[in-house]
Scaffold this active site. Sequence first.
Site, mmCIF file in Angstrom:
data_model
loop_
_atom_site.group_PDB
_atom_site.id
_atom_site.type_symbol
_atom_site.label_atom_id
_atom_site.label_comp_id
_atom_site.label_asym_id
_atom_site.label_seq_id
_atom_site.Cartn_x
_atom_site.Cartn_y
_atom_site.Cartn_z
ATOM 1 C CE LYS A 133 -3.663 1.684 12.472
ATOM 2 N NZ LYS A 133 -4.323 1.180 11.253
ATOM 3 C CE1 TYR A 184 -0.978 0.144 14.561
ATOM 4 C CE2 TYR A 184 -2.077 0.860 16.566
ATOM 5 C CZ TYR A 184 -2.085 0.124 15.394
ATOM 6 O OH TYR A 184 -3.191 -0.612 15.049
ATOM 7 C CB THR A 205 -5.595 -10.317 14.122
ATOM 8 O OG1 THR A 205 -4.751 -9.261 14.604
ATOM 9 C CG2 THR A 205 -7.036 -9.838 14.049
ATOM 10 C CB VAL A 250 -0.997 0.052 1.189
ATOM 11 C CG1 VAL A 250 -2.065 -1.008 1.040
ATOM 12 C CG2 VAL A 250 -0.269 -0.056 2.537
HETATM 13 P P1 NDP Z 1 -2.996 -8.608 10.407
HETATM 14 O O1 NDP Z 1 -1.531 -8.464 10.602
HETATM 15 O O2 NDP Z 1 -3.656 -9.862 10.869
HETATM 16 O O3 NDP Z 1 -3.382 -8.358 8.884
HETATM 17 C C1 NDP Z 1 -2.899 -7.235 8.221
HETATM 18 C C2 NDP Z 1 -2.498 -7.612 6.820
HETATM 19 O O4 NDP Z 1 -1.964 -6.434 6.175
HETATM 20 C C3 NDP Z 1 -1.381 -8.648 6.810
HETATM 21 O O5 NDP Z 1 -1.625 -9.632 5.848
HETATM 22 C C4 NDP Z 1 -0.174 -7.808 6.479
HETATM 23 O O6 NDP Z 1 0.886 -8.498 5.878
HETATM 24 C C5 NDP Z 1 -0.756 -6.805 5.535
HETATM 25 N N1 NDP Z 1 0.164 -5.683 5.305
HETATM 26 C C6 NDP Z 1 1.089 -5.181 6.149
HETATM 27 N N2 NDP Z 1 1.777 -4.206 5.553
HETATM 28 C C7 NDP Z 1 1.274 -4.082 4.297
HETATM 29 C C8 NDP Z 1 1.575 -3.260 3.181
HETATM 30 N N3 NDP Z 1 2.568 -2.342 3.233
HETATM 31 N N4 NDP Z 1 0.860 -3.414 2.058
HETATM 32 C C9 NDP Z 1 -0.124 -4.339 1.978
HETATM 33 N N5 NDP Z 1 -0.440 -5.164 2.988
HETATM 34 C C10 NDP Z 1 0.252 -5.043 4.137
HETATM 35 O O7 NDP Z 1 -3.649 -7.340 11.137
HETATM 36 P P2 NDP Z 1 -5.119 -7.060 11.715
HETATM 37 O O8 NDP Z 1 -6.121 -7.770 10.937
HETATM 38 O O9 NDP Z 1 -5.071 -7.193 13.180
HETATM 39 O O10 NDP Z 1 -5.176 -5.493 11.444
HETATM 40 C C11 NDP Z 1 -5.860 -4.908 10.340
HETATM 41 C C12 NDP Z 1 -5.965 -3.415 10.601
HETATM 42 O O11 NDP Z 1 -6.641 -3.194 11.841
HETATM 43 C C13 NDP Z 1 -4.607 -2.707 10.742
HETATM 44 O O12 NDP Z 1 -4.662 -1.449 10.128
HETATM 45 C C14 NDP Z 1 -4.452 -2.561 12.243
HETATM 46 O O13 NDP Z 1 -3.614 -1.478 12.589
HETATM 47 C C15 NDP Z 1 -5.889 -2.321 12.658
HETATM 48 N N6 NDP Z 1 -6.158 -2.605 14.054
HETATM 49 C C16 NDP Z 1 -5.974 -3.869 14.568
HETATM 50 C C17 NDP Z 1 -6.207 -4.107 15.902
HETATM 51 C C18 NDP Z 1 -6.016 -5.435 16.541
HETATM 52 O O14 NDP Z 1 -6.080 -5.519 17.779
HETATM 53 N N7 NDP Z 1 -5.780 -6.499 15.785
HETATM 54 C C19 NDP Z 1 -6.682 -3.033 16.792
HETATM 55 C C20 NDP Z 1 -6.853 -1.763 16.144
HETATM 56 C C21 NDP Z 1 -6.610 -1.573 14.823
HETATM 57 P P3 NDP Z 1 2.151 -8.945 6.805
HETATM 58 O O15 NDP Z 1 1.654 -10.049 7.598
HETATM 59 O O16 NDP Z 1 3.170 -9.337 5.818
HETATM 60 O O17 NDP Z 1 2.526 -7.754 7.653
#
Ligand code: NDP
Length: 251
Positions: A156, A152, A187, A61
Amino acid sequence: MRRLEGKIAIVTGAVRGIGASVARLFVQEGAAVMLTDMRDELGSALAAELGSQAAYTHLDVGEEAEWAAVLELTHRRFGAPTILVNNAGIFRTEPIESLSMQAYMEVIRTNQIGVFLGMRSCIAPMREVGGGAIVNISSVQGLEGMRNGLAYCASKFAVTGMTRTAAIELAKYRIRVNSVHPGPIATSLVAEAHGTSDIATATAHEPGVPMKRWGQPEEIAGLVLYLASEESSYSTGSAFLADGGLTAGLM
Ligand code: NDP
C-alpha cells in the site's frame, strides 16, 4: 447533468465491497462501467443488475496478458476508458519473523503489481481521448505502519508512491492520478480477516477511531466519484483519506 455522463470506467475487484459500491455509483452517475474481478458468477450477476451501462469480464489484476484483453473488450463494448479505479486488493497479516517469501509476493502481486499494470495499460487509450482519471485504492496502511502487516503495508505504501510518480509523468497527457486511503471499512475483506464471512459479526466491535464506527463502502465510493469526476480537476498526485479520524492523532 450526472457527474460522470459520457465517461467510460474500468473498476477492478468490482463484485463486492468498495469496488461494487464504486461500480453502482458510477452507473448511477452516467458512466459506462466495465466491472472486473475473479468471481465471475457474482460479477455477471451484478453487471446484469446494473443494466446496459455495465458489463463484466474476468481479470486477475496481476496477470499482464489479461489486462490487454480487458482493454480490448472495453474498447469494443463502450470505447476508450477515461477512468480507471485500481481497487482489487487482498489483506493478509503475519509477523515479519514467520512471513514467507510466497505469502509476501502474493500480496505484492495483487496490491502493487496489479496497480502498476492497470495504470500502464490505460495510458495509451486515455491519451487517445485527451486525458483521464486514475484512482488507486491504497489504505491508511499506505501512510502508516501496522503490526503484523509488513507485506500489506509494503504494497500500500508502494501504491502511494506509484500514484505520485505516475501523476508527475502523466500530467502532460491530462491524466490525473490520485490515491484513496480508507480506514476500517465494513466489507468481506475485514470479515475474512476475522475468520468469518459475516460482516456484521466481524464489525460488531468499535474499530478504535475517533468517529467510533466502521465506515461503509458507499462512503469510500463517494470520494472515488469525486476524484474520477471533473470536480477534482486540479488534484493530481494527492492522497485522500477517509478513515473516521484514525490518522488525525493519538486517541
Ligand atoms: P473485498 O475483499 O470486499 O473486495 C475486493 C475484491 O477484489 C474481491 O472481490 C476480491 O476477490 C477481488 N480480488 C482479490 N484479488 C484479486 C485479483 N488478483 N484480481 C482481481 N480481483 C481480485 O475488499 P474491500 O472492498 O474491503 O477492499 C477493496 C480495496 O480497499 C482493497 O484494495 C483494500 O486493500 C482496500 N482497503 C480496504 C479497507 C477495509 O477496511 N475494507 C481499508 C483500507 C483499504 P476475492 O474475494 O476472491 O479475494
